[in-house]
Enzyme design. Structure first.
Site, PDB file in Angstrom:
ATOM      1  N   ASN A   1       0.897  -1.315  -0.056  1.00  0.00           N
ATOM      2  CA  ASN A   1       0.114   0.017  -0.004  1.00  0.00           C
ATOM      3  C   ASN A   1       0.925   1.175  -0.184  1.00  0.00           C
ATOM      4  O   ASN A   1       0.405   2.375   0.295  1.00  0.00           O
ATOM      5  CB  ASN A   1      -1.014  -0.151   1.117  1.00  0.00           C
ATOM      6  CG  ASN A   1       0.008   0.010   2.471  1.00  0.00           C
ATOM      7  OD1 ASN A   1       1.197  -0.184   2.715  1.00  0.00           O
ATOM      8  ND2 ASN A   1      -0.963   0.013   3.774  1.00  0.00           N
TER       9      ASN A   1
ATOM     10  N   HIS B   1       3.454   2.059   2.087  1.00  0.00           N
ATOM     11  CA  HIS B   1       3.773   2.198   3.590  1.00  0.00           C
ATOM     12  C   HIS B   1       5.489   2.150   3.518  1.00  0.00           C
ATOM     13  O   HIS B   1       6.069   1.473   2.763  1.00  0.00           O
ATOM     14  CB  HIS B   1       3.225   1.582   4.743  1.00  0.00           C
ATOM     15  CG  HIS B   1       3.660   0.190   4.703  1.00  0.00           C
ATOM     16  ND1 HIS B   1       2.904  -0.941   5.282  1.00  0.00           N
ATOM     17  CD2 HIS B   1       4.685  -0.701   4.129  1.00  0.00           C
ATOM     18  CE1 HIS B   1       3.532  -2.099   5.190  1.00  0.00           C
ATOM     19  NE2 HIS B   1       4.497  -1.930   4.698  1.00  0.00           N
TER      20      HIS B   1
ATOM     21  N   GLU C   1       1.397   4.261   7.605  1.00  0.00           N
ATOM     22  CA  GLU C   1       0.146   3.797   6.246  1.00  0.00           C
ATOM     23  C   GLU C   1      -0.266   4.900   5.766  1.00  0.00           C
ATOM     24  O   GLU C   1      -0.150   6.047   6.220  1.00  0.00           O
ATOM     25  CB  GLU C   1      -0.458   2.952   7.463  1.00  0.00           C
ATOM     26  CG  GLU C   1      -0.349   1.818   8.108  1.00  0.00           C
ATOM     27  CD  GLU C   1      -0.291   0.452   7.093  1.00  0.00           C
ATOM     28  OE1 GLU C   1       0.701   0.447   6.158  1.00  0.00           O
ATOM     29  OE2 GLU C   1      -1.054  -0.168   7.353  1.00  0.00           O
TER      30      GLU C   1
HETATM   31  C1  F6R Z   1       9.378  -3.814   8.087  1.00  0.00           C
HETATM   32  C2  F6R Z   1       8.939  -2.547   7.229  1.00  0.00           C
HETATM   33  C3  F6R Z   1       8.072  -2.683   6.105  1.00  0.00           C
HETATM   34  C4  F6R Z   1       8.446  -3.221   4.956  1.00  0.00           C
HETATM   35  C5  F6R Z   1       7.720  -3.301   3.886  1.00  0.00           C
HETATM   36  C6  F6R Z   1       8.132  -4.144   2.953  1.00  0.00           C
HETATM   37  O1  F6R Z   1      10.369  -3.644   8.950  1.00  0.00           O
HETATM   38  O2  F6R Z   1       9.272  -1.524   7.779  1.00  0.00           O
HETATM   39  O3  F6R Z   1       7.607  -1.366   6.085  1.00  0.00           O
HETATM   40  O4  F6R Z   1       9.573  -2.826   4.752  1.00  0.00           O
HETATM   41  O5  F6R Z   1       6.177  -3.858   4.372  1.00  0.00           O
HETATM   42  O6  F6R Z   1       8.241  -5.386   3.287  1.00  0.00           O
HETATM   43  P1  F6R Z   1       9.030  -6.698   2.171  1.00  0.00           P
HETATM   44  O7  F6R Z   1      10.404  -6.216   2.337  1.00  0.00           O
HETATM   45  O8  F6R Z   1       8.974  -7.838   3.356  1.00  0.00           O
HETATM   46  O9  F6R Z   1       8.529  -6.653   1.059  1.00  0.00           O
END
Ligand code: F6R
Length: 240
Positions: free
Chosen positions: A136, A138, A143
């Site tokens: 999304n 973030h 968010e």
């Molecule tokens: C986790 C975090 C999240 C992830 C994001 C992408 O510490 O801060 O914002 O960076 O959700 O997740 P991945 O890298 O697993 O696709």
């Protein structure tokens, strides 16, 4: 914002780990901040290998975790704490006086946020942040609709974040809140690298980089950061 695109995820991780090495060469006691999750995993592996090879001094830097799931014990595999332990603290034999993480089990979450803000201030700010991007848009647990200037805070998680987040855990988890650094920290950090790899990130990377800057796509804020770098593999950059 600068953009760099690499042929594959290994080349990307090699280049991002070099950014950490270069920083430690000029500032061995730098404050580094990283996300957990899949995006920075290979980067951490390359980085700890390079430290073992003596490419920079890995014994003097400080570390803060970007975020944590509220209610998840630190030792649970899949928690941010457990990721950092496995990827950084154990391979580099880092003692707990060199890092500070959110305690997602704390009964005083606002107090946890203050402790994190104070730790970062006491170290003179963050030198390098390495973050991922959620489906999304973030960054951390900032968010859609988040306060674009907040420092550490507790966030209600969107359904998509809670459902995608199950991938980190061995059993189903209740993931409704996160505790996270905010965009106030992102803006104040000396260099911010957003890593994205894989075709599943291509749509959100395009929205964040080519769409309007809006808090509805939080990572679009990267467009406004002169110290921001988007480091992508060819698949994540496939729709730019
Ligand atoms: C986790 C975090 C999240 C992830 C994001 C992408 O510490 O801060 O914002 O960076 O959700 O997740 P991945 O890298 O697993 O696709």
């Amino acid at each position: 914002m600068e953009t760099r695109i690499f042929e594959n995820s290994a080349r990307l991780a090699d280049a991002v780990s070099d950014e950490i090495i270069q920083l430690l060469k000029v500032k061995p006691d730098a404050l580094l901040c990283m996300a957990s999750g899949h995006s920075p995993k290979m980067t951490s592996e390359f980085f700890t290998d390079k430290i073992r090879q003596g490419k920079a001094d890995g014994s003097s830097f400080y570390f803060v975790g970007l975020d944590e799931w509220v209610g998840i014990p630190p030792q649970t595999p899949g928690s941010c704490h457990s990721d950092f332990q496995e990827r950084l603290f154990t391979p580099l034999a880092m003692k707990s006086d060199r890092y500070h993480l959110f305690d997602g089990l704390s009964a005083d979450l606002p107090g946890e946020c203050k402790k994190m803000d104070d730790y970062i201030d006491a170290r003179g700010g963050i030198d390098l942040m390495i973050v991922g991007i959620g489906m999304n848009g973030h960054i951390g647990f900032n968010e859609p609709g988040c306060d674009p200037h907040a420092r550490a805070h507790v966030a209600e998680l969107e359904e998509i974040t809670a459902s995608v987040g199950q991938k980190y855990f061995q059993t189903a988890m209740r993931l409704d809140k996160g505790i996270t650094l905010g965009f106030g920290h992102l803006r104040a950090t000396r260099k911010v690298i957003l890593i994205a790899s894989g075709a599943s990130k291509a749509d959100i990377v395009r929205k964040a980089m080519k769409g309007p800057v809006t808090i509805d796509v939080p990572a679009s804020v990267m467009q406004e950061l002169p110290q921001g770098m988007m480091m992508l593999d060819a698949e994540a950059a496939g729709k730019l």
